[in-house]
Design a protein around this motif. Structure first.
Motif: not given
Length: 246
Positions: A54-62, A78-92
């Motif tokens: 956030h501080e470095q103004n990165y864009q999170t890609l869709t 400054k682009s990055v794609l954030l991915t989370f696998d398997d959908c465990f509770q800690s994501v929420k």
């Protein structure tokens, strides 16, 4: 121009995480496994990493923006794609509120046969899968893509059930998962394991992006069905994280 894809699975408060005792998974499908410790990140590190982006103004890609990149459109340096696998509770429990605070977008890869029918209380000692209703609650931040319906199982360290399946079985499994997920032409290989036959079938079925667990950055020379992803484990410091995304 290139971009990094970050891969997360589970988040734990540092005081609640013992890397010597990784979690058993708790999923609807009749399958038991232990989530390796390097697939965990501490909450404290995750907060620090997202604050840095956030501080470095990165864009999170869709996913749509990532597809457009491979069709010739430009993306921020400054682009990055954030991915989370398997959908465990800690994501929420942990990831969602932090991402929402920063206005970030992320992708979750769903194993649809793992989704619980009824929500369970968050348990830091187990890797418990969420429900479809949980995923709906997170949809202002997360978009959902295919991680198989029932083939996220491994026979050994080098072979997954997906790799052993026939093309017909794999195709049907993809279709079943796609009945739920919103993005129907994007895939993540379970455990990062696959063979040439799997890649060929995805191509034939019109998939446009697929993600491995090979580390590194992606550019337009990268096969979009063999995209690289960088696991962010609990033991890396912020300087190492910076090197991955910069």
């Amino acid at each position: 121009m290139s971009f990094s894809v970050l891969m997360y699975h589970e988040i734990r408060k540092e005081q609640e995480f013992n890397p010597e005792k990784p979690s058993h998974i708790d999923v609807k499908q009749n399958y038991d496994d232990i989530l390796p410790s390097p697939l965990f990140v501490t909450l404290e590190h995750f907060e620090e990493q997202m604050a840095y982006l956030h501080e470095q103004n990165y864009q999170t890609l869709t996913l749509a923006e990532t597809k457009d990149y491979y069709r010739g459109k430009t993306i921020s340096e400054k682009s990055v794609l954030l991915t989370f696998d398997d959908c465990f509770q800690s994501v929420k429990e942990y990831a969602y509120p932090i991402l929402k605070t920063y206005g970030f977008r992320a992708t979750a890869f769903v194993v649809t046969s793992w989704l619980q029918d009824t929500a369970k209380e968050f348990n830091p000692k187990e890797s418990v899968c969420m429900t479809k209703n949980d995923l709906a609650d997170l949809s202002d931040v997360f978009e959902y893509a295919n991680h198989t319906h029932s083939f996220h199982q491994r026979s050994n360290a080098e072979t997954s059930k997906m790799m052993e399946a026939s093309d017909e079985e794999f195709s049907l499994d993809l279709d079943t998962c796609n009945e739920f997920v919103g993005v129907k032409d994007v895939f993540a290989y379970p455990f990062g394991l696959f063979n040439e036959r799997n890649v060929s079938l995805l191509r034939k079925k019109g998939f446009t992006l697929a993600f491995t667990t090979e580390t590194g950055k992606n550019d337009r020379q990268t096969d979009p069905l063999l995209l690289k992803r960088n696991a962010i484990p609990y033991f890396i410091n912020l300087d190492t994280f910076k090197k991955i995304v910069q």
